[in-house]
Design an enzyme around this catalytic site. Structure first.
Site, PDB file in Angstrom:
ATOM      1  N   GLY A  12       0.837  -1.197   0.000  1.00 28.17           N
ATOM      2  CA  GLY A  12       0.000   0.000   0.000  1.00 28.17           C
ATOM      3  C   GLY A  12       0.870   1.244   0.000  1.00 28.17           C
ATOM      4  O   GLY A  12       0.559   2.245   0.647  1.00 28.17           O
ATOM      5  N   GLY A  16      -0.636   7.933   0.888  1.00 31.23           N
ATOM      6  CA  GLY A  16      -1.075   7.906   2.283  1.00 31.23           C
ATOM      7  C   GLY A  16       0.006   7.486   3.253  1.00 31.23           C
ATOM      8  O   GLY A  16       1.174   7.880   3.136  1.00 31.23           O
ATOM      9  N   ASP A  64      -1.440  -7.282  -5.841  1.00 32.17           N
ATOM     10  CA  ASP A  64      -2.621  -7.290  -4.973  1.00 32.17           C
ATOM     11  C   ASP A  64      -2.303  -8.191  -3.782  1.00 32.17           C
ATOM     12  O   ASP A  64      -2.080  -9.393  -3.952  1.00 32.17           O
ATOM     13  CB  ASP A  64      -3.813  -7.840  -5.769  1.00 32.17           C
ATOM     14  N   TYR A 151     -14.470  -3.595   9.231  1.00 31.94           N
ATOM     15  CA  TYR A 151     -13.155  -2.952   9.335  1.00 31.94           C
ATOM     16  C   TYR A 151     -12.604  -3.167  10.744  1.00 31.94           C
ATOM     17  O   TYR A 151     -11.431  -3.520  10.928  1.00 31.94           O
ATOM     18  CB  TYR A 151     -13.289  -1.464   9.015  1.00 31.94           C
TER      19      TYR A 151
END
Ligand SMILES: NC(=O)C1=CN([C@@H]2O[C@H](COP(=O)(O)OP(=O)(O)OC[C@H]3O[C@@H](n4cnc5c(N)ncnc54)[C@H](O)[C@@H]3O)[C@@H](O)[C@H]2O)C=CC1
Ligand SMILES: CCCCCC(=O)CC\C=C/C=C/C=C/[C@@H](O)[C@@H](O)CCCC(=O)O
Length: 270
Positions: A12, A16, A64, A151
């Site tokens: 990721g 961010g 992924d 989550y």
């Protein structure tokens, strides 16, 4: 741990928190393999980092984390290119309460997969050099966020899995520390998803809870969270530790040694 020339992997990584983790690792002299499913953002960041740090300090790989084939293959490419893995940050994560199986597959499955696959390259019994794995949970991994039960479940799972694997690593002498970071709300594109009914689904009416939390306590900048991440990477006394960070600061979470020692209220079963 001295980070000079250490080989780090961040998932990721294209934006961010992941980008902030990449940048603080580079500033400390490490080499970084960036993994992200977003090829365009990843290629763009690689180009930016080449200009600032030189072309040989980073590589970007499109993968992924919910795919065994993708993740296994990319780690093998990374070891082929850099020769080793010293640090892994399992950071990739999403919020999607509608497509909750996808959320579990990425947020928890991706962390489990990354930990298991990286240990094969890192653990000393496989002639690895040891190192450290930092898994990114959330403050929602320590207490429930009503607007995001799935989550919340995935982030609780990251805490429990990482603490258990840290114990395995110690007992099996892998030479790999495994720690967890639990951030409060951070100003990233993930946060904008919170306002999307498409992602929150039937729990969207509860969104006000998060809005109130943000109004009352504020929001973190990613580069501040990266400083907490670096503590878990560098402090070689930390294994199985959980570091939370909110606008008031950072603190290690204390857990009872055994479940039975949890604060509790006795109940008569007569
Ligand atoms: N932003 C926040 O308020 C907080 C975020 N976190 C956690 O921090 C981590 C990073 O979040 P942010 O930087 O905020 O999100 P972000 O949305 O800004 O970045 C996440 C990155 O992960 C990538 N990604 C998503 N699914 C992927 C997959 N299957 N394989 C590979 N890459 C994938 C995305 O393309 C994106 O570049 C997540 O695990 C999140 O749950 C934890 C606490 C607070
Ligand atoms: C679904 C949005 C997730 C955004 C990304 C995050 O991971 C942010 C997590 C930040 C803070 C979570 C805090 C959780 C607190 C719980 O322990 C509980 O105190 C929340 C109670 C909410 C309420 O009813 O007031």
């Amino acid at each position: 741990m001295d980070l000079k020339d250490k080989v780090c992997v961040v998932t990721g990584a294209a934006q961010g928190l992941g980008r902030s983790f990449v940048e603080i690792l580079l500033r400390n002299g490490a080499k970084v393999a960036l993994i992200d499913v977003n090829k365009s953002l990843g290629d763009e960041l690689k180009s930016t980092l080449d200009q600032e740090y030189g072309r040989d300090r980073t590589e970007f790989y499109t993968a992924d984390v919910s795919s065994e084939e993708d993740f296994k293959g990319v780690l093998e490419k990374i070891v082929g290119t850099f020769g080793r893995i010293d640090i892994l940050c399992n950071n990739a994560g999403i919020i999607n309460e509608k497509h909750w199986e996808k959320t579990i597959a990425i947020n928890l499955g991706g962390v489990v997969r990354g930990t298991y696959l990286a240990l094969e390259h890192m653990k000393k019994e496989n002639s690895g050099n040891g190192g450290v794995i930092v898994n990114i949970s959330s403050m929602a991994g320590l207490g429930p966020l009503p607007m995001a039960p799935i989550y919340t479940a995935t982030k609780h799972g990251v805490v429990g899995f990482s603490r258990a694997m840290a114990a395995v690593s110690k007992l099996a002498n892998y030479g790999v520390r495994i720690n967890v970071l639990c951030p409060w709300f951070v100003k990233t594109s993930l946060l904008s998803v919170m306002s999307s009914e498409e992602h929150i689904g039937s729990f969207f009416p509860l969104k006000g809870i998060a809005d109130t939390m943000l109004e009352n306590h504020g929001c973190l900048e990613a580069d501040v969270v990266a400083k907490a991440f670096l503590v878990l990477v560098k402090d070689e006394s930390k294994n199985g530790d959980v570091l939370m960070i909110d606008p008031e600061g950072a603190a290690f979470v204390s857990f009872p040694e055994r479940g039975k020692n949890m604060p509790s209220t006795p109940v008569s079963l007569e």
